[in-house]
Design a protein around this motif. Structure first.
Motif, PDB file in Angstrom:
ATOM      1  N   THR A 185       1.214   7.823  -5.115  1.00  0.00           N
ATOM      2  CA  THR A 185       1.998   7.458  -3.942  1.00  0.00           C
ATOM      3  C   THR A 185       1.049   7.622  -2.764  1.00  0.00           C
ATOM      4  OG1 THR A 185       4.019   8.238  -4.986  1.00  0.00           O
ATOM      5  CG2 THR A 185       4.056   7.958  -2.588  1.00  0.00           C
ATOM      6  N   LEU A 186       0.789   6.517  -2.075  1.00  0.00           N
ATOM      7  CA  LEU A 186      -0.287   6.459  -1.097  1.00  0.00           C
ATOM      8  C   LEU A 186       0.170   6.782   0.323  1.00  0.00           C
ATOM      9  CD1 LEU A 186      -1.753   3.077  -2.368  1.00  0.00           C
ATOM     10  CD2 LEU A 186      -2.643   5.368  -2.862  1.00  0.00           C
ATOM     11  N   ASN A 187      -0.709   7.430   1.064  1.00  0.00           N
ATOM     12  CA  ASN A 187      -0.555   7.629   2.497  1.00  0.00           C
ATOM     13  C   ASN A 187      -1.918   7.271   3.100  1.00  0.00           C
ATOM     14  OD1 ASN A 187      -0.365   8.500   5.126  1.00  0.00           O
ATOM     15  ND2 ASN A 187       0.832  10.322   4.610  1.00  0.00           N
ATOM     16  N   ASN A 225       0.812  -1.226   0.000  1.00  0.00           N
ATOM     17  CA  ASN A 225       0.000   0.000   0.000  1.00  0.00           C
ATOM     18  C   ASN A 225       0.841   1.270   0.000  1.00  0.00           C
ATOM     19  OD1 ASN A 225      -2.548  -1.286  -0.017  1.00  0.00           O
ATOM     20  ND2 ASN A 225      -2.327  -1.712   2.166  1.00  0.00           N
ATOM     21  N   ILE A 226       1.953   1.216  -0.743  1.00  0.00           N
ATOM     22  CA  ILE A 226       2.822   2.382  -0.870  1.00  0.00           C
ATOM     23  C   ILE A 226       2.504   3.148  -2.139  1.00  0.00           C
ATOM     24  CG2 ILE A 226       5.227   3.116  -1.211  1.00  0.00           C
ATOM     25  CD1 ILE A 226       6.038   0.633   0.464  1.00  0.00           C
ATOM     26  N   GLU A 227       2.203   2.400  -3.207  1.00  0.00           N
ATOM     27  CA  GLU A 227       2.085   3.039  -4.510  1.00  0.00           C
ATOM     28  C   GLU A 227       1.289   2.145  -5.465  1.00  0.00           C
ATOM     29  OE1 GLU A 227       5.423   5.430  -6.938  1.00  0.00           O
ATOM     30  OE2 GLU A 227       5.898   3.314  -6.657  1.00  0.00           O
ATOM     31  N   ASN A 284      -4.822   9.926   1.844  1.00  0.00           N
ATOM     32  CA  ASN A 284      -4.469  10.807   0.742  1.00  0.00           C
ATOM     33  C   ASN A 284      -3.378  10.185  -0.108  1.00  0.00           C
ATOM     34  OD1 ASN A 284      -1.766  11.830   1.464  1.00  0.00           O
ATOM     35  ND2 ASN A 284      -2.804  12.852   3.156  1.00  0.00           N
ATOM     36  N   ALA A 285      -3.103  10.816  -1.228  1.00  0.00           N
ATOM     37  CA  ALA A 285      -2.070  10.334  -2.149  1.00  0.00           C
ATOM     38  C   ALA A 285      -1.555  11.489  -2.980  1.00  0.00           C
ATOM     39  CB  ALA A 285      -2.637   9.252  -3.066  1.00  0.00           C
ATOM     40  N   GLU A 286      -0.349  11.307  -3.513  1.00  0.00           N
ATOM     41  CA  GLU A 286       0.205  12.252  -4.476  1.00  0.00           C
ATOM     42  C   GLU A 286       0.128  11.631  -5.860  1.00  0.00           C
ATOM     43  OE1 GLU A 286       4.060  15.017  -5.534  1.00  0.00           O
ATOM     44  OE2 GLU A 286       4.178  13.700  -3.791  1.00  0.00           O
ATOM     45  N   ASP A 337      -2.807   6.078   5.946  1.00  0.00           N
ATOM     46  CA  ASP A 337      -3.094   6.518   7.318  1.00  0.00           C
ATOM     47  C   ASP A 337      -3.855   7.842   7.317  1.00  0.00           C
ATOM     48  OD1 ASP A 337      -1.824   4.312   8.383  1.00  0.00           O
ATOM     49  OD2 ASP A 337       0.046   5.378   8.823  1.00  0.00           O
ATOM     50  N   HIS A 338      -3.578   8.655   6.328  1.00  0.00           N
ATOM     51  CA  HIS A 338      -4.222   9.964   6.235  1.00  0.00           C
ATOM     52  C   HIS A 338      -5.196  10.057   5.060  1.00  0.00           C
ATOM     53  CE1 HIS A 338      -1.740  11.536   9.443  1.00  0.00           C
ATOM     54  NE2 HIS A 338      -0.724  10.917   8.880  1.00  0.00           N
TER      55      HIS A 338
END
Length: 191
Positions: free
Chosen positions: A91-93, A69-71, A98-100, A95-96
């Motif tokens: 690029t995943l986050n 679940n990083i990208e 969101n992603a870039e 926990d929050h």
């Protein structure tokens, strides 16, 4: 004990494109397109020269990064021919929530709206499948074409960051954009 099967990476479709997982057989095409100095000059993480083995290494990392679940990375291909024209991913986050969003399209395919179309498909995936709350993107200030892609995809300008990244021994300004799920779900005419 059986080894668990790998998590299946998604494919997406739009009017003219199929966004699919990269395969190792795509490596020569990635090296050809991403190896153009004009592509490297407009992206933070693509080096120049783009050396032998770099594409294979990059493609080889996708499955593990997806499973962790990083990208999630998609090959941008033309519908009907499967011609590889670029890459787009998140690029995943988680926990929050969101992603870039990041992307590049080979120079022969610039100016045809492919990147905007791919970005809209990936945003739809981010908000409907991944249920993210926010997606953001950034581009070098000296690359306004990338800003137009982001704006046409529905993102709002959120800031100008002076000399916040370094590429080729030069500090570069970047523009930041973002979109929330609630904004993406609004009917297009209200934006």
């Amino acid at each position: 004990m059986a080894t668990p099967s790998p998590k299946k990476r998604p494919s997406l479709e739009s009017e003219r494109l199929v966004l699919r997982p990269f395969e190792l057989s795509d490596a020569p095409r990635v090296q050809l397109l991403a190896g153009d100095k004009a592509i490297a000059a407009t992206t933070l993480n693509i080096p120049h020269p783009y050396e032998d083995g770099m594409a294979e290494h990059w493609i080889g990392s996708h499955q593990e990064r997806f499973e962790k679940n990083i990208e999630v990375v998609f090959a941008i291909t033309l519908k009907g021919s499967d011609e590889l024209i670029g890459a787009i991913g998140l690029t995943l986050n988680l926990d929050h929530e969101n992603a870039e969003l990041g992307y590049w399209v080979g120079k022969p395919f610039w100016g045809r709206g492919y990147c905007t179309e791919a970005a809209q498909a990936v945003l739809r995936y981010a908000f409907t499948e991944l249920r993210l709350n926010r997606v953001h993107a950034r581009h070098f200030s000296h690359n306004p074409a990338s800003g137009r892609v982001i704006q046409k995809a529905g993102m709002q300008h959120e800031g100008h960051f002076r000399q916040n990244v370094r590429k080729w021994e030069r500090f570069i300004d970047t523009e930041f954009y973002g979109i929330l799920r609630s904004e993406f779900e609004l009917p297009r005419k209200t934006r």
